[in-house]
Design a protein around this motif. Sequence first.
Motif, mmCIF file in Angstrom:
data_model
loop_
_atom_site.group_PDB
_atom_site.id
_atom_site.type_symbol
_atom_site.label_atom_id
_atom_site.label_comp_id
_atom_site.label_asym_id
_atom_site.label_seq_id
_atom_site.Cartn_x
_atom_site.Cartn_y
_atom_site.Cartn_z
ATOM 1 N N ALA A 14 0.826 -1.218 0.000
ATOM 2 C CA ALA A 14 0.000 0.000 0.000
ATOM 3 C C ALA A 14 0.853 1.258 0.000
ATOM 4 O O ALA A 14 0.323 2.363 0.065
ATOM 5 C CB ALA A 14 -0.918 -0.012 1.219
ATOM 6 N N GLY A 15 2.177 1.082 -0.097
ATOM 7 C CA GLY A 15 3.059 2.231 0.002
ATOM 8 C C GLY A 15 3.470 2.789 -1.346
ATOM 9 O O GLY A 15 2.994 2.395 -2.410
ATOM 10 N N SER A 16 4.409 3.739 -1.280
ATOM 11 C CA SER A 16 4.914 4.414 -2.464
ATOM 12 C C SER A 16 6.279 3.841 -2.836
ATOM 13 O O SER A 16 7.045 3.423 -1.956
ATOM 14 C CB SER A 16 5.044 5.915 -2.184
ATOM 15 O OG SER A 16 5.855 6.537 -3.163
ATOM 16 N N PRO A 17 6.640 3.812 -4.126
ATOM 17 C CA PRO A 17 7.953 3.294 -4.524
ATOM 18 C C PRO A 17 9.097 4.265 -4.267
ATOM 19 O O PRO A 17 10.264 3.891 -4.464
ATOM 20 C CB PRO A 17 7.784 3.037 -6.024
ATOM 21 C CG PRO A 17 6.723 3.974 -6.457
ATOM 22 C CD PRO A 17 5.786 4.108 -5.289
ATOM 23 N N GLY A 18 8.818 5.502 -3.835
ATOM 24 C CA GLY A 18 9.916 6.428 -3.583
ATOM 25 C C GLY A 18 9.434 7.818 -3.249
ATOM 26 O O GLY A 18 8.227 8.102 -3.228
ATOM 27 N N GLU A 19 10.404 8.684 -2.994
ATOM 28 C CA GLU A 19 10.076 10.064 -2.664
ATOM 29 C C GLU A 19 9.421 10.773 -3.849
ATOM 30 O O GLU A 19 9.627 10.398 -4.999
ATOM 31 C CB GLU A 19 11.344 10.814 -2.253
ATOM 32 C CG GLU A 19 11.996 10.270 -0.987
ATOM 33 C CD GLU A 19 13.240 11.047 -0.624
ATOM 34 O OE1 GLU A 19 13.536 12.056 -1.305
ATOM 35 O OE2 GLU A 19 13.916 10.652 0.348
#
Length: 768
Positions: free
Chosen positions: A181-186
């Motif tokens: 459910a997260g993001s692959p990066g900034e």
Amino acid sequence: MSRLSTHRSFVSALLLLFGLPGLGFAAEDGVRLQRGQLIYKQQCVECHGAQGEGVADEYDEPLTGDRSIADLAKIIHKTMPDGSEEDCVDDDAAMVAEYIHQAFYSSGARMRNQPVKVDLVRLTVPQYLNAVADLVGSFRKDVTIDDSRGLEANHYGSRNMRRDKHAIERIDPEVDFAFGAGSPGEKMEAEEFSIKWEGSVIIEETGEYEFCVATENGARLWVNDMETKLIDAWVSSGKSREERASVRLLGGRAYPVRLEFFKFKDKTASVALRWTPPHQVEQVIPQRHLSPKEAATVLVINRAFPPDDASVGYERGSSVSKAWDTAATYAAIEVANHVLDHLLPLAGVDRKDDDEARRSKARKFCAQFVRRAFRRPLSEEQERFFVDGPLTDAPDLENGVKRCVLLTLKSPRFLYVGMQRETPDAHDVAMQISTALWDSVPDKELQTAAQNQALLHAQSIRNQTQRMLSDPRTKAKVSAFFSHWLELDEAEDITKDPKRFPDFNERTIADMRTSLELFLDEVVWGESSDYRQLLLADYLYLNGSLAEFFGLDTSGDDSFKPYQFDPRERSGVVTHPLVLTAFAYHASTSPIHRGVFLTRNVLGRSLKPPPMAIEFMDGKFDPRLTMREKVAELTKSKACMTCHEMINPLGFSLEHFDAVGRVQFEDKNKPINASGVYRTLAGDEVPLEGPRDLAEHAATSVTAQRSFIEQLFHHMIKQPVNAYGPETLNKLHQSFVESDYHIQHLLVEIVRVAAMHRLSPTSQTAQL
């Protein structure tokens, strides 16, 4: 005239009378040959024919082979003539053996009786596919795939890869991500993002490749054809799914690949790029097969060809059937249609140009196409016929180009290798080099060298060959040789008893194959390139799974790396697990299968088909017997032992390895007996106590070395080595020994021999 001279004259007259002129033997030998021939005519000719060709149903196999005279005499003493074995024994058997060996049995006699020549042959199927791919590819951009590995990855903070939302650029070693459910990066929100991976996929072996994209989000994949999606799963489902599609690819090449992926409001995100190569199981495409450099598209013909003739032990384009001609026609049409669909990038022909500019560009393309296909400059007559004729007679420019391509690809000048003058020129030499190493047409550098007449000397040929050795196409062809030499087709459908080997599965076989490929690559293309290490190396490439399978400490590392063994336990390809597993039964070893493989392929000895087919039926033996005891019982007859006295000791030497290549010490609760005695071609006895003795003999055996050279020559050149002169094999072997058994050196010399064949003496400034 002396009595000795009179005797020699008398013997010479007898030799002429009995059809043995020109054998080149001294008169003293002639008396025994005369007697041997008389006995042969009286007792053997009825079944075996005047020249050992065979005449009856029971003896239809010719009397040819590689046994020594002493071995032949022993066999004749024991088994011939059939039903009256006592009629030809002792010295009579020896004299018959001498006559048979010198008249028609030995390889030297066969060469003398039936000299071979370099045949005019058509392109084999691999040669056709590679030649067409490189012919069309020569009009595309030239991209060098360096040693960098992985794919270029560009991350965007939007679902549609907006440039203003570009956030991350990096090289990913492989594509196998679970973002959850997260993001692959900034700079990227977890709810919405997209990624594009670009570069090339590196293909080592020709075959069908199934690609798989696993994701619950949106994704699409292009492979080779960058105008048509191979997999389109752009509509996001939110549920995990695996989309698959297959494509045929040629070995020794890199193909452009692009994977686009996005997430938008899905609960989770993940993506994996997998494939199933030939002979393998599905896996994430490993880093060593990916490059961040984008290669040019390769034309891969989809038309199926009938298989090439392999009756002589290697594939040759020795026959032209209606089916082959039809396949070549449809393949030519496929190429022509591809050219028409890509006239702008290939020929620069743009519909926006005026007619004169378009015609000029089309004519230039056609002239270059024909010239490269024929591997030489065109005469004025050829240019009129193959270029101007089709362009002038066609109703429009596009049809003219199509006719030119079809006419060229159906011409014998393209389809046949070796359509050269009595004395070859530099362009013929260039064709021989490129066909031998790449199964293809010459590249630009080779064409330039031919145009400058720089290929008429031995050293210039060696220099070009050395340059081309490092090309992946050469490595792919050499890899195919080892697949043939080791009979890896036997490893296609391996199954083992799940009760005896519960941890053996398809993944094990695939890992074993990768292990062998890495080992061969290390030995052949390493700096030493030492043939002897093929047989003597005491290490295996294993990953964590294989190491665990063989009872070794893995330290949690699943990458392939070399593991050292006791030299008495492992010895090169002879004891490689894939080879041992392939030549074994479902639940047990098979000394016969292993022994036959070692006899023919590794030691280079010839074997005739068995006089009768006897199936090994394990259930019919006393269950207390070991495998060695069963084989000894099965092959104890005189007819069987003619060959099995050579086969069995070799197979028994590997009995310390079970049906999946693991070490075993007992069979039926009895200690393994791996000892035996192998009799060489010269009649010498070699004691064997296990695989190391066998491998050491094979590594130093002149017979084995010459067989390896001959088999490699046949695979690379597609012609019999003896057609290049009776001393060619001897000279290649001498050069091989002097190079310290350097395989790459041998490849260079094999190509040099073929390329310089029939060159005028003034052109040949250096010999072996």
